[in-house]
Design a protein around this motif. Structure first.
Motif, PDB file in Angstrom:
ATOM      1  N   ASN A   1      12.411 -27.506  16.380  1.00  0.00           N
ATOM      2  CA  ASN A   1      13.802 -27.374  16.622  1.00  0.00           C
ATOM      3  C   ASN A   1      14.455 -26.882  17.979  1.00  0.00           C
ATOM      4  O   ASN A   1      15.103 -27.289  18.602  1.00  0.00           O
ATOM      5  CB  ASN A   1      14.534 -26.605  15.560  1.00  0.00           C
ATOM      6  N   ASP A   2      13.329 -25.765  18.564  1.00  0.00           N
ATOM      7  CA  ASP A   2      13.515 -25.168  19.720  1.00  0.00           C
ATOM      8  C   ASP A   2      13.248 -26.291  20.791  1.00  0.00           C
ATOM      9  O   ASP A   2      14.007 -26.380  21.961  1.00  0.00           O
ATOM     10  CB  ASP A   2      12.704 -24.051  19.965  1.00  0.00           C
ATOM     11  N   VAL A   3      12.261 -27.100  20.714  1.00  0.00           N
ATOM     12  CA  VAL A   3      12.083 -28.051  21.707  1.00  0.00           C
ATOM     13  C   VAL A   3      13.364 -29.052  21.917  1.00  0.00           C
ATOM     14  O   VAL A   3      13.691 -29.775  22.945  1.00  0.00           O
ATOM     15  CB  VAL A   3      10.845 -29.106  21.182  1.00  0.00           C
ATOM     16  N   MET A   4      13.913 -29.526  20.808  1.00  0.00           N
ATOM     17  CA  MET A   4      15.084 -30.217  20.585  1.00  0.00           C
ATOM     18  C   MET A   4      16.148 -29.758  21.512  1.00  0.00           C
ATOM     19  O   MET A   4      16.886 -30.375  22.110  1.00  0.00           O
ATOM     20  CB  MET A   4      15.328 -30.843  19.302  1.00  0.00           C
ATOM     21  N   GLU A   5      16.442 -28.375  21.115  1.00  0.00           N
ATOM     22  CA  GLU A   5      17.579 -27.698  21.734  1.00  0.00           C
ATOM     23  C   GLU A   5      17.482 -27.576  23.194  1.00  0.00           C
ATOM     24  O   GLU A   5      18.503 -27.896  23.717  1.00  0.00           O
ATOM     25  CB  GLU A   5      17.524 -26.286  20.964  1.00  0.00           C
ATOM     26  N   ARG A   6      16.237 -27.516  23.655  1.00  0.00           N
ATOM     27  CA  ARG A   6      16.045 -27.418  25.154  1.00  0.00           C
ATOM     28  C   ARG A   6      16.012 -28.796  25.814  1.00  0.00           C
ATOM     29  O   ARG A   6      16.929 -29.184  26.603  1.00  0.00           O
ATOM     30  CB  ARG A   6      14.519 -26.961  25.463  1.00  0.00           C
ATOM     31  N   TRP A   7      15.748 -29.970  24.882  1.00  0.00           N
ATOM     32  CA  TRP A   7      16.050 -31.340  25.427  1.00  0.00           C
ATOM     33  C   TRP A   7      17.563 -31.521  25.563  1.00  0.00           C
ATOM     34  O   TRP A   7      17.972 -32.141  26.339  1.00  0.00           O
ATOM     35  CB  TRP A   7      15.342 -32.208  24.643  1.00  0.00           C
ATOM     36  N   VAL A   8      18.231 -31.360  24.558  1.00  0.00           N
ATOM     37  CA  VAL A   8      19.784 -31.323  24.419  1.00  0.00           C
ATOM     38  C   VAL A   8      20.487 -30.929  25.740  1.00  0.00           C
ATOM     39  O   VAL A   8      21.236 -31.354  26.315  1.00  0.00           O
ATOM     40  CB  VAL A   8      20.196 -30.963  23.051  1.00  0.00           C
TER      41      VAL A   8
END
Length: 230
Positions: free
Chosen positions: A18-25
Motif C-alpha cells: 500500500n505504501d508503494v502505491m501511495e508513493r506512486w500516486v
C-alpha cells in the motif's frame, strides 16, 4: 474502447504494498492516465490480492506503463510479492451501471413520459426527498415524487437533457437542463405560454437497487424570473 488490467498477486506485507502505491500516486500526479483502481482481498486466502485498474483506452494504459515511476513501482511491488504477479489485459466490451440506468429511467420515463406506475419500481417505500423548493425541507414516501411530478407535468410541457452523470458507491449525481413551455398555472402564476429553461443537480442514494434518498438543487429563482414573477 475502455481497457482494464487485472493484477493478481500474493503478499504477506500488504501495508508495504500500500505504501508503494501511495508513493506512486503522489509521484505521478498530473502524469498518470488511470482514473480508477480497486484492490480486493481474497476472503479465503488473506495473502491473495487482486488489483483492477481502469483506463480510457489501451493506448493510455501503455502510456502509463512507460512512466519511469510505474516501472519503479513494479520493481518494488515484485520485491514484496510471493512470486511474480500475473497480469490480465481486458478490452471492456460491456459496461453497465445499474443504479445509473434507474436514475436515467426516472427522468425519461416518469418525469417526461408520465409513467407513474414505474415509481414503485424505482423508489423505496420510505424514500426521503430533500427539495430546495419545498418549505418543509424534507418529506418521506413515494407519494412525494408522484405529487411533484404531477404538479410539474400539469404546469409545463417539458424535457430533460442529462448533461452529466457521475456514480460513486451508492450515489448517482446528475447535472441536467430542463426546458419547458408554461401551459397552466404554476405556484400561483397563470399560464403564459412562455418557453423556459432551468439547470439543476439531483443526487440519488440507492439501497438494494432502489432510490432511498434524493436531493434536488435547481435554479427556481431563475425560472420564476422567466415567468415574470420575480
Amino acid at each position: 474502447m475502455k481497457f482494464m488490467q487485472i493484477i493478481d498477486y500474493k503478499t504477506a506485507d500488504f501495508d508495504g504494498m500500500n505504501d508503494v502505491m501511495e508513493r506512486w500516486v503522489e509521484q505521478t500526479r498530473g502524469k498518470r492516465t488511470t482514473g480508477h483502481a480497486v484492490t480486493g482481498k481474497d476472503r479465503t486466502d488473506s495473502r491473495h490480492y487482486v488489483d483492477i485498474v481502469e483506463f480510457s483506452s489501451y493506448e493510455e494504459a501503455m502510456r502509463n506503463s512507460r512512466l519511469p515511476e510505474t516501472d519503479r513501482m513494479f520493481q518494488e511491488m515484485v520485491a514484496l510479492c510471493d512470486g511474480m504477479p500475473s497480469f490480465t489485459d481486458l478490452d471492456v466490451v460491456r459496461e453497465e451501471q445499474l443504479n445509473a440506468a434507474v436514475a436515467r429511467r426516472f427522468f425519461h420515463e416518469v418525469a417526461v413520459g408520465g409513467n407513474m406506475d414505474a415509481i414503485g419500481e424505482m423508489f423505496a417505500d420510505d424514500y426521503t426527498d430533500h427539495d430546495v423548493a419545498n418549505e418543509a425541507g424534507s418529506e418521506t414516501g413515494t407519494e412525494v415524487i408522484r405529487r411533484d411530478v404531477t404538479m410539474w407535468r400539469a404546469a409545463f410541457d417539458f424535457t430533460f437533457e442529462l448533461d452529466r452523470q457521475v456514480c460513486e458507491g451508492d450515489d448517482v449525481v446528475m447535472l441536467w437542463t430542463w426546458s419547458g413551455r408554461h401551459k397552466a398555472a404554476f405556484m400561483g402564476i397563470p399560464a403564459s405560454g412562455d418557453e423556459c429553461t432551468m439547470t439543476g443537480t439531483t443526487v440519488f442514494r440507492f439501497e438494494n437497487g432502489k432510490i432511498r434518498e434524493g436531493w434536488w438543487h435547481f435554479d427556481l429563482l431563475g425560472l420564476m424570473k422567466q415567468l415574470g414573477a420575480a
